[in-house]
Design an enzyme around this catalytic site. Structure first.
Site, PDB file in Angstrom:
ATOM      1  N   CYS A  82     -16.471   1.224   0.353  1.00 33.13           N
ATOM      2  CA  CYS A  82     -15.265   0.421   0.607  1.00 33.13           C
ATOM      3  C   CYS A  82     -14.844   0.446   2.069  1.00 33.13           C
ATOM      4  O   CYS A  82     -14.132  -0.444   2.507  1.00 33.13           O
ATOM      5  CB  CYS A  82     -14.123   0.913  -0.281  1.00 33.13           C
ATOM      6  N   ARG A 139     -13.475  -8.964   1.012  1.00 33.40           N
ATOM      7  CA  ARG A 139     -12.050  -8.707   0.766  1.00 33.40           C
ATOM      8  C   ARG A 139     -11.264  -9.997   0.997  1.00 33.40           C
ATOM      9  O   ARG A 139     -10.356 -10.342   0.248  1.00 33.40           O
ATOM     10  CB  ARG A 139     -11.529  -7.606   1.708  1.00 33.40           C
ATOM     11  N   HIS A 174      -7.280   0.849  -6.569  1.00 36.58           N
ATOM     12  CA  HIS A 174      -7.476  -0.076  -5.436  1.00 36.58           C
ATOM     13  C   HIS A 174      -8.123  -1.350  -5.979  1.00 36.58           C
ATOM     14  O   HIS A 174      -9.292  -1.643  -5.699  1.00 36.58           O
ATOM     15  CB  HIS A 174      -8.358   0.610  -4.388  1.00 36.58           C
ATOM     16  N   ASP A 213     -17.493   6.732  -1.458  1.00 43.08           N
ATOM     17  CA  ASP A 213     -16.243   6.616  -0.705  1.00 43.08           C
ATOM     18  C   ASP A 213     -15.976   7.981  -0.062  1.00 43.08           C
ATOM     19  O   ASP A 213     -16.641   8.979  -0.379  1.00 43.08           O
ATOM     20  CB  ASP A 213     -15.101   6.203  -1.663  1.00 43.08           C
ATOM     21  N   ARG A 227       0.886  -1.180   0.000  1.00 44.70           N
ATOM     22  CA  ARG A 227       0.000   0.000   0.000  1.00 44.70           C
ATOM     23  C   ARG A 227       0.912   1.215   0.000  1.00 44.70           C
ATOM     24  O   ARG A 227       1.670   1.411   0.950  1.00 44.70           O
ATOM     25  CB  ARG A 227      -0.906  -0.022   1.227  1.00 44.70           C
ATOM     26  N   GLN A 271      -9.946  -4.050  -3.734  1.00 42.37           N
ATOM     27  CA  GLN A 271     -11.267  -3.594  -3.294  1.00 42.37           C
ATOM     28  C   GLN A 271     -12.309  -3.855  -4.373  1.00 42.37           C
ATOM     29  O   GLN A 271     -13.391  -4.385  -4.089  1.00 42.37           O
ATOM     30  CB  GLN A 271     -11.202  -2.093  -2.964  1.00 42.37           C
TER      31      GLN A 271
HETATM   32  N1   CP Z   1     -11.219  -0.565   2.165  1.00 42.53           N
HETATM   33  C1   CP Z   1      -9.948  -0.617   2.624  1.00 42.53           C
HETATM   34  O1   CP Z   1      -8.985  -0.789   1.862  1.00 42.53           O
HETATM   35  O2   CP Z   1      -9.823  -0.495   3.968  1.00 42.53           O
HETATM   36  P1   CP Z   1      -8.465  -0.296   4.793  1.00 42.53           P
HETATM   37  O3   CP Z   1      -7.923   1.051   4.424  1.00 42.53           O
HETATM   38  O4   CP Z   1      -8.867  -0.391   6.231  1.00 42.53           O
HETATM   39  O5   CP Z   1      -7.511  -1.392   4.391  1.00 42.53           O
HETATM   40  N1  NVA Z   2     -10.085   6.500  -1.239  1.00 45.57           N
HETATM   41  C1  NVA Z   2      -9.706   6.015   0.072  1.00 45.57           C
HETATM   42  C2  NVA Z   2      -9.888   4.535   0.156  1.00 45.57           C
HETATM   43  C3  NVA Z   2      -9.554   3.921   1.470  1.00 45.57           C
HETATM   44  C4  NVA Z   2      -9.701   2.439   1.475  1.00 45.57           C
HETATM   45  C5  NVA Z   2      -8.273   6.411   0.374  1.00 45.57           C
HETATM   46  O1  NVA Z   2      -7.426   6.314  -0.517  1.00 45.57           O
HETATM   47  O2  NVA Z   2      -8.006   6.831   1.497  1.00 45.57           O
END
Ligand code: CP
Ligand code: NVA
Length: 305
Positions: free
Chosen positions: A264, A292, A129, A224, A102, A132
């Site tokens: 998400c 997930r 993502h 989101d 990430r 997701q």
């Molecule tokens: N939806 C998602 O990726 O959640 P986290 O940021 O908690 O991993």
């Molecule tokens: N768009 C959000 C998604 C989190 C899972 C972010 O990038 O923070």
């Protein structure tokens, strides 16, 4: 399949196969447990940002499949700061069987993949993502029995989650609609890719301004956060721009009567989604979060066996 970086890299058939495998692994797990397909395999999980779902679901996916996972926090690796990304990639390739990362900048996940000798999975970047979107696809498939021909409407920011949903929809023959305020639209090049893929699959892509117009006829209403991780300094103007884009009961009432609501997570209740909708009868946000686990098991098995 070598890496899992963007859904646009995979054909509709490949994505369908992943969703079918996810369904199979979910049902196997519910019937008493998965067979140890990933015995002795280890996943390194590199995080530059916080996480609940991604961290825990990948860790549990590896354990359920007989493997193991290592959590590497931002403080430990200092990706690109303490050590060059290509060096981290080569070193980890000597220890583990797969890397999930990430990151802030998407080019960093591409650089990790370029130098890795093991598969690399995008666990969220500023661009996309994809894990997701696979869980979202599984949730929609379980509920409606198909993806093709359904209308998915995303309300809000043209962000990483929206990009992956667009690619999923475009690959699977869904009709994708997004309503965003001015200045927060999906990037032009993403829309171009989405439109090209949709032409091949029989799907369609619509970009609108008005959330009410966008939800009309939608079978899936998705939203989101207005402020993604890394955008905290910009929170004030973003919250002002997105205020008319809240997914509340009034907006959901304009969608198809049988519509489901997805998010998400993490959700900012009272901002992009109200409690009433998040906890209401049309919301599938918690089964979606559970998915997930199942979707990622399919990705891991495809990459590692
Ligand atoms: N939806 C998602 O990726 O959640 P986290 O940021 O908690 O991993
Ligand atoms: N768009 C959000 C998604 C989190 C899972 C972010 O990038 O923070």
């Amino acid at each position: 399949m070598r890496h899992f970086l963007s859904l646009a890299d995979h054909t509709g058939q490949e994505l369908q196969a992943l969703l079918s495998l996810a369904q199979q692994l979910k049902s196997e797990w519910r019937q008493g447990g998965n067979s140890p397909r990933l015995q002795a395999k280890v996943l390194a999980m590199v995080f530059q940002k916080p996480s609940l779902r991604t961290r825990v679901s990948f860790d549990m996916a590896m354990r359920h499949l007989g493997g193991d996972a290592l959590y590497l926090s931002p403080a430990e690796i200092g990706l690109g700061k303490r050590e060059a990304i290509k060096d981290v990639s080569r070193v980890l390739s000597g220890y583990v069987d797969c890397i999930m990362a990430r990151v802030f900048e998407h080019r960093h996940i591409l650089e990790l993949a370029q130098h890795a000798k093991v598969p690399v999975i995008n666990g969220l970047s500023d661009y996309s993502h994809p894990c997701q979107a696979m869980a979202d696809g599984l949730t929609i498939l379980e509920h409606f029995g198909r993806l093709e021909g359904l209308q998915l409407t995303f309300i809000g920011d043209g962000n990483n989650v929206a990009v992956s949903l667009l690619f999923l929809a475009a690959r699977m023959g869904m009709n994708f609609t997004i309503a965003s305020p001015e200045g927060f639209e999906l990037p032009g090049e993403v829309v171009e890719i989405g439109r090209r893929l949709a032409t091949e699959s029989g799907g369609a892509v619509r970009l609108l301004r008005d959330p009410r117009e966008a939800v009309a006829g939608a079978q899936v209403v998705y939203t989101d956060t207005w402020v993604s991780m890394g955008q905290e300094e910009d929170a004030g103007p973003r919250e002002a721009a997105f205020r008319p884009y809240q997914v509340n009961s009034e907006l959901v009432a304009l969608a198809d009567r049988a519509a489901i609501v997805l998010h998400c997570l993490p959700a900012h209740r009272g901002q992009e989604i109200t409690d009433e909708v998040a906890d209401g009868p049309q919301s599938l946000i918690f089964p979606q979060a559970e998915n997930r686990l199942h979707a990622q098991k399919a990705i891991l098995v495809s990459l590692l066996t």
